[in-house]
Write an enzyme that holds these catalytic residues in place. Structure first.
Site, PDB file in Angstrom:
ATOM      1  N   PHE A 150       0.814  -1.224   0.000  1.00  0.00           N
ATOM      2  CA  PHE A 150       0.000   0.000   0.000  1.00  0.00           C
ATOM      3  C   PHE A 150       0.848   1.276   0.000  1.00  0.00           C
ATOM      4  CE2 PHE A 150      -2.745  -3.329   1.618  1.00  0.00           C
ATOM      5  CZ  PHE A 150      -3.911  -3.113   0.905  1.00  0.00           C
ATOM      6  N   PHE A 250      -8.098  12.899   0.190  1.00  0.00           N
ATOM      7  CA  PHE A 250      -8.479  12.557  -1.189  1.00  0.00           C
ATOM      8  C   PHE A 250      -9.771  13.239  -1.626  1.00  0.00           C
ATOM      9  CE2 PHE A 250      -5.092   9.687  -0.699  1.00  0.00           C
ATOM     10  CZ  PHE A 250      -4.662   9.361  -1.964  1.00  0.00           C
ATOM     11  N   TYR A 252      -9.656  16.353  -3.162  1.00  0.00           N
ATOM     12  CA  TYR A 252      -9.184  17.533  -3.890  1.00  0.00           C
ATOM     13  C   TYR A 252      -9.538  17.456  -5.372  1.00  0.00           C
ATOM     14  CZ  TYR A 252      -6.688  18.733   0.328  1.00  0.00           C
ATOM     15  OH  TYR A 252      -6.392  19.063   1.625  1.00  0.00           O
ATOM     16  N   ALA A 253     -10.211  18.482  -5.828  1.00  0.00           N
ATOM     17  CA  ALA A 253     -10.479  18.582  -7.269  1.00  0.00           C
ATOM     18  C   ALA A 253      -9.175  18.992  -7.955  1.00  0.00           C
ATOM     19  CB  ALA A 253     -11.563  19.622  -7.514  1.00  0.00           C
ATOM     20  N   GLY A 258      -3.372  10.281 -12.027  1.00  0.00           N
ATOM     21  CA  GLY A 258      -2.552   9.501 -12.945  1.00  0.00           C
ATOM     22  C   GLY A 258      -1.730   8.524 -12.128  1.00  0.00           C
ATOM     23  N   CYS A 261      -0.564   3.333 -10.666  1.00  0.00           N
ATOM     24  CA  CYS A 261      -1.483   2.411  -9.982  1.00  0.00           C
ATOM     25  C   CYS A 261      -2.967   2.675 -10.249  1.00  0.00           C
ATOM     26  CB  CYS A 261      -1.206   2.431  -8.485  1.00  0.00           C
ATOM     27  SG  CYS A 261       0.394   1.703  -8.097  1.00  0.00           S
ATOM     28  N   LYS A 264      -4.433   1.995 -13.921  1.00  0.00           N
ATOM     29  CA  LYS A 264      -4.345   0.588 -14.364  1.00  0.00           C
ATOM     30  C   LYS A 264      -5.151  -0.323 -13.437  1.00  0.00           C
ATOM     31  CE  LYS A 264      -0.202  -1.404 -12.233  1.00  0.00           C
ATOM     32  NZ  LYS A 264      -0.803  -2.319 -11.276  1.00  0.00           N
ATOM     33  N   LYS A 322       2.483  13.291  -9.407  1.00  0.00           N
ATOM     34  CA  LYS A 322       2.242  13.923  -8.103  1.00  0.00           C
ATOM     35  C   LYS A 322       3.579  14.359  -7.532  1.00  0.00           C
ATOM     36  CE  LYS A 322       2.272   9.859  -5.148  1.00  0.00           C
ATOM     37  NZ  LYS A 322       1.608   9.203  -4.061  1.00  0.00           N
ATOM     38  N   ARG A 329       4.094   7.988 -15.342  1.00  0.00           N
ATOM     39  CA  ARG A 329       3.122   7.051 -15.915  1.00  0.00           C
ATOM     40  C   ARG A 329       1.705   7.615 -15.771  1.00  0.00           C
ATOM     41  NH1 ARG A 329       5.449   1.432 -13.388  1.00  0.00           N
ATOM     42  NH2 ARG A 329       6.170   2.831 -11.757  1.00  0.00           N
TER      43      ARG A 329
HETATM   44  P1  NAD Z   1       8.198  -1.232 -11.639  1.00  0.00           P
HETATM   45  O1  NAD Z   1       7.801  -1.272 -13.047  1.00  0.00           O
HETATM   46  O2  NAD Z   1       8.813  -0.003 -11.061  1.00  0.00           O
HETATM   47  O3  NAD Z   1       9.194  -2.445 -11.305  1.00  0.00           O
HETATM   48  C1  NAD Z   1       8.964  -3.762 -11.690  1.00  0.00           C
HETATM   49  C2  NAD Z   1      10.325  -4.414 -11.896  1.00  0.00           C
HETATM   50  O4  NAD Z   1      10.144  -5.818 -12.143  1.00  0.00           O
HETATM   51  C3  NAD Z   1      11.093  -3.883 -13.110  1.00  0.00           C
HETATM   52  O5  NAD Z   1      12.327  -3.358 -12.672  1.00  0.00           O
HETATM   53  C4  NAD Z   1      11.257  -5.108 -14.023  1.00  0.00           C
HETATM   54  O6  NAD Z   1      12.476  -5.108 -14.723  1.00  0.00           O
HETATM   55  C5  NAD Z   1      11.187  -6.231 -13.012  1.00  0.00           C
HETATM   56  N1  NAD Z   1      10.853  -7.550 -13.571  1.00  0.00           N
HETATM   57  C6  NAD Z   1       9.916  -7.870 -14.499  1.00  0.00           C
HETATM   58  N2  NAD Z   1       9.919  -9.191 -14.721  1.00  0.00           N
HETATM   59  C7  NAD Z   1      10.877  -9.732 -13.918  1.00  0.00           C
HETATM   60  C8  NAD Z   1      11.335 -11.057 -13.682  1.00  0.00           C
HETATM   61  N3  NAD Z   1      10.814 -12.091 -14.312  1.00  0.00           N
HETATM   62  N4  NAD Z   1      12.331 -11.231 -12.787  1.00  0.00           N
HETATM   63  C9  NAD Z   1      12.887 -10.181 -12.146  1.00  0.00           C
HETATM   64  N5  NAD Z   1      12.474  -8.909 -12.315  1.00  0.00           N
HETATM   65  C10 NAD Z   1      11.476  -8.682 -13.191  1.00  0.00           C
HETATM   66  O7  NAD Z   1       6.886  -1.620 -10.828  1.00  0.00           O
HETATM   67  P2  NAD Z   1       6.403  -1.089  -9.405  1.00  0.00           P
HETATM   68  O8  NAD Z   1       5.869   0.289  -9.542  1.00  0.00           O
HETATM   69  O9  NAD Z   1       7.420  -1.395  -8.377  1.00  0.00           O
HETATM   70  O10 NAD Z   1       5.139  -2.057  -9.187  1.00  0.00           O
HETATM   71  C11 NAD Z   1       5.289  -3.437  -8.939  1.00  0.00           C
HETATM   72  C12 NAD Z   1       3.935  -3.966  -8.526  1.00  0.00           C
HETATM   73  O11 NAD Z   1       3.532  -3.380  -7.289  1.00  0.00           O
HETATM   74  C13 NAD Z   1       2.801  -3.670  -9.505  1.00  0.00           C
HETATM   75  O12 NAD Z   1       1.902  -4.731  -9.491  1.00  0.00           O
HETATM   76  C14 NAD Z   1       2.167  -2.427  -8.925  1.00  0.00           C
HETATM   77  O13 NAD Z   1       0.815  -2.315  -9.284  1.00  0.00           O
HETATM   78  C15 NAD Z   1       2.288  -2.702  -7.445  1.00  0.00           C
HETATM   79  N6  NAD Z   1       2.324  -1.502  -6.605  1.00  0.00           N
HETATM   80  C16 NAD Z   1       2.986  -0.387  -7.026  1.00  0.00           C
HETATM   81  C17 NAD Z   1       3.019   0.737  -6.206  1.00  0.00           C
HETATM   82  C18 NAD Z   1       3.720   1.991  -6.655  1.00  0.00           C
HETATM   83  O14 NAD Z   1       3.500   3.032  -6.028  1.00  0.00           O
HETATM   84  N7  NAD Z   1       4.539   1.964  -7.682  1.00  0.00           N
HETATM   85  C19 NAD Z   1       2.364   0.719  -4.954  1.00  0.00           C
HETATM   86  C20 NAD Z   1       1.723  -0.446  -4.554  1.00  0.00           C
HETATM   87  C21 NAD Z   1       1.711  -1.554  -5.396  1.00  0.00           C
END
Ligand code: NAD
Length: 436
Positions: A150, A250, A252-253, A258, A261, A264, A322, A329
């Site tokens: 989270f 949360f 805020y207009a 974007g 998370c 998607k 943000k 993204r």
């Molecule tokens: P990211 O794109 O920053 O990082 C993912 C990493 O996984 C990349 O570096 C990629 O090269 C690596 N990867 C892909 N396939 C691989 C494999 N087979 N072996 C080893 N490494 C591999 O993604 P993120 O933002 O860290 O998000 C990861 C997950 O966590 C997503 O499901 C996202 O929805 C979730 N999440 C993200 C956030 C956020 O704020 N970014 C917060 C909570 C949950």
């Protein structure tokens, strides 16, 4: 306890560093060789406050290391975190190919009993598929647990170190005991671990993001109504948020949400609903409102110039989706910039950290300037898109002296209209027509 983290992005890197800081031995693996090379050189591939120091400290202490070799990371690990990306496919569903590929590699690399923990955001039932894949390839016992993350970008380190709650989806006592031990240092002051079945844990993550996004789209809808009927969304927000049942967060207009998370995850949740023949109509509306809202600022600017932006120079303050991150993204700034360019405007933009990332996406079509005042120089209009701290209290007199025109668009409603107008500028907010 030895932990392997597979996927060293925002989540994997923060979680890896966080667990190492609490004393675990952590190896972070990623297939992106450039990313791992940077980390091995002591460089951080993302902008995240506090992360660099945390990583450096734990690397120095010998508790945190990085590799491109997933099996090496997994060998001897009691816990393997799957933190790979789950990006959207064209139909809105989550692309689980990285997750399944990682699950197979991990299963083959096990050297003894391990808990495979899904930290990535994955649709309901993904844990079952991971389990089936791992069963096919593993020579040792394992348990697949859902433990959604989270943290929020920009505040990721403190969110991870002081979580509101830790959701653990498992019905296996052995796995639960291991996760309780892993998270014990994070839950000393109060027990914030919620244990549930794996499917409910997977769905909880989508539900949380969906609820937060719903509040934003609700406020954007109301803001547009405020403009039409002569009310001020900021007054409405304060009145609404002071109800303890509603709360202030949360609400805020602005220019729409974007990031990596919300957009998607909402689309993936909607897809799950369709597949289950339970359309999530509220979420469909939330996405539709947000898609419209991202175009609103550029439309306002166009209207202000009577539909003709040819040759007009528009300055954009803030590009990241943000404050506190360089992540672009699905950033609203990209939509605003594209709309303005399509309307013939000259776009000049600034951001405290996201200029390199924006340059890679927008290229030469936008002129990037490091200082926010230099960015406003000679502009016919200025639009605030990301509410970075640096932009919260600008000197409007100075701005008025620098700009060619007078129009100021506050895409986050952070400025006091009277302050802007006192400098001889024109204030345009979101849902604040009544105040101008
Ligand atoms: P990211 O794109 O920053 O990082 C993912 C990493 O996984 C990349 O570096 C990629 O090269 C690596 N990867 C892909 N396939 C691989 C494999 N087979 N072996 C080893 N490494 C591999 O993604 P993120 O933002 O860290 O998000 C990861 C997950 O966590 C997503 O499901 C996202 O929805 C979730 N999440 C993200 C956030 C956020 O704020 N970014 C917060 C909570 C949950």
């Amino acid at each position: 306890m030895k932990i392997a983290v597979v996927g060293t992005g925002y989540v994997g890197l923060v979680a890896g560093a966080g667990f190492a800081d609490m004393g675990s031995d952590v190896v972070c693996a990623d297939i992106d060789a450039d990313k791992i090379a940077m980390l091995q050189r002591g460089e951080i591939p993302i902008y995240e406050p506090g992360l660099e120091k945390l990583i450096a400290h734990n690397v120095r202490e010998g508790r945190l290391s990085f590799t491109t070799d997933v099996p090496t990371a997994v060998a001897g690990g009691t816990v393997v975190l799957l933190a790979v990306g789950t990006p959207p496919l064209a139909d809105g569903s989550a692309d689980l190919s990285f997750t399944f590929q990682a699950a197979e590699t991990v299963a083959r690399a096990l050297t003894g009993f391990a808990v495979i923990v899904t930290k990535s955001t994955v649709p309901v039932g993904t844990g079952d598929t991971i389990e089936a894949i791992a069963r096919k390839h593993a020579s040792y016992e394992f348990v697949v647990v859902s433990n959604p993350e989270f943290l929020k970008e920009g505040d990721a380190v403190s969110d991870f170190m002081k979580p509101d709650r830790i959701i653990v989806g498992t019905s296996d006592a052995r796995a639960l005991a291991i996760l309780q031990a892993l998270y014990a240092p994070f839950t000393r002051s109060s027990d914030r671990m919620l244990v549930m079945d794996r499917r409910s844990a997977e769905l909880t993550k989508y539900a949380a993001n969906a609820m937060l996004a719903t509040r934003i789209s609700f406020m954007n809808d109301l803001a547009n109504l405020c403009d039409a009927v002569g009310a001020d969304i900021e007054c409405v927000r304060k009145g609404l948020g002071s109800d303890a049942r509603i709360g202030t967060k949360f609400l805020y207009a602005g220019v729409g949400f974007g990031g990596s998370c919300f957009p998607k995850d909402l689309r993936a949740a909607i897809k799950t609903g369709h597949e289950a023949s339970v359309p999530l109509r509220v979420l469909e509306a939330v996405v539709a409102v947000n898609d419209g809202q991202k175009h609103r600022l550029a439309e306002d600017i166009r209207r202000c110039f009577h539909g003709d932006l040819a040759g007009k120079r528009i300055a954009l303050w803030g590009l990241a989706f943000k404050p506190g991150t360089d992540d672009l993204r699905e950033a609203p700034a990209l939509v605003v910039a594209e709309d303005l360019l399509a309307a013939g405007a000259e776009v000049v933009a600034t951001d405290p950290v996201a200029i390199p990332a924006a340059q890679a996406l927008l290229g030469q079509r936008v002129r990037f300037v490091a200082s926010n005042y230099a960015c406003a120089e000679g502009a016919d209009a200025l639009a605030l898109i990301t509410e970075w701290r640096d932009y919260r209290r600008p000197n409007f007199q100075r701005l008025a002296g620098l700009m060619r025109g007078k129009a100021v668009f506050d895409g986050r409603n952070i400025w006091e209209p009277a302050d802007v107008c006192a400098a001889g500028l024109e204030y345009h907010g979101i849902g604040r027509t009544q105040r101008v």
